[in-house]
Design an enzyme around this catalytic site. Structure first.
Site, PDB file in Angstrom:
ATOM      1  N   ASN A  20     -10.425  -3.120  -6.617  1.00  0.00           N
ATOM      2  CA  ASN A  20      -9.608  -2.125  -7.328  1.00  0.00           C
ATOM      3  C   ASN A  20     -10.180  -1.785  -8.718  1.00  0.00           C
ATOM      4  O   ASN A  20      -9.806  -0.773  -9.313  1.00  0.00           O
ATOM      5  CB  ASN A  20      -8.150  -2.583  -7.467  1.00  0.00           C
ATOM      6  CG  ASN A  20      -7.352  -2.497  -6.174  1.00  0.00           C
ATOM      7  OD1 ASN A  20      -6.399  -3.250  -5.953  1.00  0.00           O
ATOM      8  ND2 ASN A  20      -7.728  -1.579  -5.284  1.00  0.00           N
ATOM      9  N   ASP A  67       0.825  -1.204   0.000  1.00  0.00           N
ATOM     10  CA  ASP A  67       0.000   0.000   0.000  1.00  0.00           C
ATOM     11  C   ASP A  67       0.864   1.261   0.000  1.00  0.00           C
ATOM     12  O   ASP A  67       1.955   1.279   0.586  1.00  0.00           O
ATOM     13  CB  ASP A  67      -0.902  -0.029   1.249  1.00  0.00           C
ATOM     14  CG  ASP A  67      -2.079   0.923   1.117  1.00  0.00           C
ATOM     15  OD1 ASP A  67      -2.292   1.476   0.033  1.00  0.00           O
ATOM     16  OD2 ASP A  67      -2.788   1.099   2.128  1.00  0.00           O
TER      17      ASP A  67
HETATM   18  C1  FPP Z   1      -1.875   0.102  -3.410  1.00  0.00           C
HETATM   19  O1  FPP Z   1      -1.409   1.425  -3.386  1.00  0.00           O
HETATM   20  C2  FPP Z   1      -1.304  -0.608  -4.532  1.00  0.00           C
HETATM   21  C3  FPP Z   1      -1.990  -1.209  -5.529  1.00  0.00           C
HETATM   22  C4  FPP Z   1      -3.456  -1.222  -5.640  1.00  0.00           C
HETATM   23  C5  FPP Z   1      -1.285  -1.875  -6.614  1.00  0.00           C
HETATM   24  C6  FPP Z   1      -0.101  -2.698  -6.231  1.00  0.00           C
HETATM   25  C7  FPP Z   1       0.686  -2.895  -7.426  1.00  0.00           C
HETATM   26  C8  FPP Z   1       2.018  -2.896  -7.516  1.00  0.00           C
HETATM   27  C9  FPP Z   1       2.967  -2.792  -6.380  1.00  0.00           C
HETATM   28  C10 FPP Z   1       2.557  -2.957  -8.859  1.00  0.00           C
HETATM   29  C11 FPP Z   1       3.247  -4.129  -9.311  1.00  0.00           C
HETATM   30  C12 FPP Z   1       2.867  -5.460  -8.930  1.00  0.00           C
HETATM   31  C13 FPP Z   1       3.089  -6.511  -9.745  1.00  0.00           C
HETATM   32  C14 FPP Z   1       2.677  -7.837  -9.312  1.00  0.00           C
HETATM   33  C15 FPP Z   1       3.688  -6.385 -11.068  1.00  0.00           C
HETATM   34  P1  FPP Z   1      -2.454   2.591  -3.578  1.00  0.00           P
HETATM   35  O2  FPP Z   1      -2.564   2.890  -5.020  1.00  0.00           O
HETATM   36  O3  FPP Z   1      -3.733   2.227  -2.912  1.00  0.00           O
HETATM   37  O4  FPP Z   1      -1.740   3.764  -2.827  1.00  0.00           O
HETATM   38  P2  FPP Z   1      -2.429   4.938  -2.013  1.00  0.00           P
HETATM   39  O5  FPP Z   1      -3.142   4.289  -0.858  1.00  0.00           O
HETATM   40  O6  FPP Z   1      -1.281   5.779  -1.586  1.00  0.00           O
HETATM   41  O7  FPP Z   1      -3.367   5.621  -2.945  1.00  0.00           O
END
Ligand code: FPP
Length: 236
Positions: free
Chosen positions: A62, A14
């Site tokens: 998501n 996250d």
């Molecule tokens: C949460 O951060 C993250 C995600 C929903 C996506 C996770 C994906 C990756 C780390 C990319 C790569 C993974 C692979 C398997 C290639 P957020 O967007 O919710 O962050 P925020 O809470 O700060 O908005």
């Protein structure tokens, strides 16, 4: 040192969006940086003796994000699964997936199949990528498969117990020993609910792109100091 290394570590990755916003960049730049961190961590964790690393790449919820962000992530997954296959293969890492196929795009499913089939004989450790994944959905899907097997005489109700239930989950993995969540949020967000029943939790304010090898090692150090009881009395 491989002593008391958690067998199965799960990470809720996250804080990618905040990492990017703080730098005046688009949220997607955070996902790109997060993908680089994820690759480094997978290699590092397996080298340290972790046998299974589960990562929450994309939840069923998501899909509620903007079309631009969802498309960016799907294209990033494809790029990663196609281009990183050789690196994971070289490290002896087997890549597997947990989650529902529907409504993933065909090109995403093809890329998932590409990396999983090309790494299927690797033995050093498993990277379980949870993509279009939900923990409650997994339990519902497992229940449907169980009902199906019972109806078809493949499973007897008496043979269903908390251990045999694992065989009906998306992947038959060992329970989680250590669950890590980055970015200062204290939630499990529908992640691997069945598998985390006795997991130790490690929360950190570090945003996922910055959660590099030394941060991971801090989580392992913290785990090694825990006294796991599994419902029993303290043994120390
Ligand atoms: C949460 O951060 C993250 C995600 C929903 C996506 C996770 C994906 C990756 C780390 C990319 C790569 C993974 C692979 C398997 C290639 P957020 O967007 O919710 O962050 P925020 O809470 O700060 O908005």
């Amino acid at each position: 040192m491989k002593e008391n290394i958690p067998n199965h570590v799960a990470i809720i990755m996250d804080g990618n969006g905040r990492w990017a916003t703080k730098r005046g960049k688009k949220r997607t730049a955070g996902h790109l940086e997060g993908s680089k961190t994820m690759e480094k961590l997978a290699i590092h964790a397996i080298k340290r003796g972790v046998k299974v690393l589960s990562v929450y790449a994309f939840s069923t919820d998501n899909f509620k994000r903007s079309e631009e962000e969802v498309n960016y992530l799907m294209n990033l997954f494809i790029k990663m699964f196609k281009s990183k296959m050789k690196i994971f293969d070289k490290e002896g890492i087997r890549v597997i997936f947990s989650g529902r196929k529907h409504p993933l795009r065909d090109d995403v499913i093809d890329a998932m199949e590409y990396i999983s089939s090309n790494t299927k004989n690797n033995k050093n450790g498993i990277l379980n990528i949870c993509l279009n994944y939900g923990g409650q959905e997994e339990i519902v899907d497992a229940s449907k498969r169980i009902i199906n097997d019972v109806s078809n005489g493949i499973l007897s109700i008496d043979d269903l117990n908390k251990d045999s239930f694992y065989k009906y989950l998306y992947q038959d993995l060992d329970p989680i020993d250590l669950l890590i969540r980055t970015s200062g949020e204290y939630r499990v967000s529908n992640f691997m609910l069945y598998q985390m029943s006795y997991a130790e939790f490690y929360f950190t304010d570090t945003l996922f792109p910055d959660f590099l090898e030394s941060e991971f090692d801090k989580a392992i150090d913290s785990f090694q100091k825990r006294n796991r009881k599994f419902g029993n009395v303290i043994t120390k």
